[in-house]
Write a protein that holds these residues in place. Structure first.
Motif, PDB file in Angstrom:
ATOM      1  N   THR A  58      -0.743   3.719 104.646  1.00 45.79           N
ATOM      2  CA  THR A  58      -0.253   2.374 104.391  1.00 45.79           C
ATOM      3  C   THR A  58       1.126   2.468 103.757  1.00 45.79           C
ATOM      4  O   THR A  58       1.314   3.178 102.765  1.00 45.79           O
ATOM      5  N   PHE A  59       2.079   1.788 104.353  1.00 50.68           N
ATOM      6  CA  PHE A  59       3.438   1.694 103.831  1.00 50.68           C
ATOM      7  C   PHE A  59       3.523   0.398 103.039  1.00 50.68           C
ATOM      8  O   PHE A  59       3.299  -0.678 103.587  1.00 50.68           O
ATOM      9  N   LEU A  60       3.819   0.504 101.743  1.00 53.45           N
ATOM     10  CA  LEU A  60       3.945  -0.639 100.847  1.00 53.45           C
ATOM     11  C   LEU A  60       5.423  -0.800 100.536  1.00 53.45           C
ATOM     12  O   LEU A  60       6.024   0.081  99.913  1.00 53.45           O
ATOM     13  N   GLY A  61       6.013  -1.901 100.986  1.00 55.69           N
ATOM     14  CA  GLY A  61       7.459  -2.028 100.852  1.00 55.69           C
ATOM     15  C   GLY A  61       7.930  -3.374 100.383  1.00 55.69           C
ATOM     16  O   GLY A  61       7.158  -4.270 100.079  1.00 55.69           O
ATOM     17  N   ARG A  62       9.266  -3.475 100.344  1.00 53.78           N
ATOM     18  CA  ARG A  62       9.921  -4.737  99.998  1.00 53.78           C
ATOM     19  C   ARG A  62      11.203  -4.853 100.810  1.00 53.78           C
ATOM     20  O   ARG A  62      11.792  -3.854 101.214  1.00 53.78           O
ATOM     21  N   GLY A  63      11.626  -6.091 101.050  1.00 52.07           N
ATOM     22  CA  GLY A  63      12.850  -6.340 101.798  1.00 52.07           C
ATOM     23  C   GLY A  63      12.609  -6.447 103.294  1.00 52.07           C
ATOM     24  O   GLY A  63      11.527  -6.162 103.789  1.00 52.07           O
ATOM     25  N   PHE A  64      13.666  -6.917 103.993  1.00 56.14           N
ATOM     26  CA  PHE A  64      13.588  -7.086 105.438  1.00 56.14           C
ATOM     27  C   PHE A  64      14.966  -6.780 106.015  1.00 56.14           C
ATOM     28  O   PHE A  64      15.892  -7.551 105.861  1.00 56.14           O
ATOM     29  N   GLY A  65      15.109  -5.609 106.631  1.00 57.84           N
ATOM     30  CA  GLY A  65      16.379  -5.197 107.209  1.00 57.84           C
ATOM     31  C   GLY A  65      16.884  -3.936 106.546  1.00 57.84           C
ATOM     32  O   GLY A  65      16.215  -3.351 105.687  1.00 57.84           O
TER      33      GLY A  65
END
Length: 190
Positions: free
Chosen positions: A146-153
């Motif tokens: 599972t990749f847990l991230g933030r932001g878009f781009g």
């Protein structure tokens, strides 16, 4: 291009506001040392503008890393997660990060004993369709990752959501552009 804007970013800005912005900025260009800049932008930088030099090794003095409190106000896209099944992969580890915490190099440990390191910014993000390179990796008991991230781009240059919130807070287009593209000038081209 307009297709990128409309795919990744939509707001409740009215057409009158857009028409006004077009008229106010007609004929203006953003420059660095009297040359047009490479005006990169993304939808949501996850609260930190990323450096072109750190990600790609080329120094572009106006595409530098710094915190972005304006984009941090935006809850949409701030957190995301994506799970993948990787049957031939025993483990995945981030080997190198940039100053914003974005993954630069990711190492895959395959079940056959071999290892492969890939650049996260281009290859991994697009292959796995991750929203950004600002992520942690969690190995699930099921064998999924599972990749847990933030932001878009890609997080370079101007954040569209950050610019939107700066405008709502009363900043004008010149202040917004200088925040996202420091050391640049806005010149009349025609």
């Amino acid at each position: 291009s307009s297709s990128t804007v409309f795919q990744a970013f939509s707001t409740d800005i009215g057409y009158k506001s857009i028409d006004k912005a077009i008229k106010e900025t007609a004929g203006l260009i953003i420059t660095y040392k009297n040359k047009p800049i490479y005006a990169m932008y993304s939808a949501h930088n996850g609260g930190c503008i990323q450096s072109f030099k750190e990600n790609f090794g080329i120094d572009i003095p106006y595409l530098v890393s710094k915190k972005d409190p304006y984009t941090s106000q935006v809850k949409k896209y701030f957190h995301w997660e994506k799970s993948i099944e990787a049957f031939n992969v025993k483990n995945i580890q981030i080997q190198k990060r940039n100053s914003c915490g974005g993954a630069k190099l990711v190492k895959f440990f395959l079940k056959n004993g071999s290892e492969i390191t890939l650049p996260a910014v281009v290859y991994l993000r697009f292959q796995l369709r991750l929203k950004s390179n600002l992520f942690q990796i969690k190995k699930e008991d099921s064998g999924k990752f599972t990749f847990l991230g933030r932001g878009f781009g890609h997080g370079l240059g101007m954040s569209q959501w950050g610019a939107y919130y700066m405008a709502k807070d009363g900043f004008n287009y010149t202040q917004i552009l200088h925040f996202y593209y420091p050391n640049t000038q806005i010149l009349k081209a025609y």
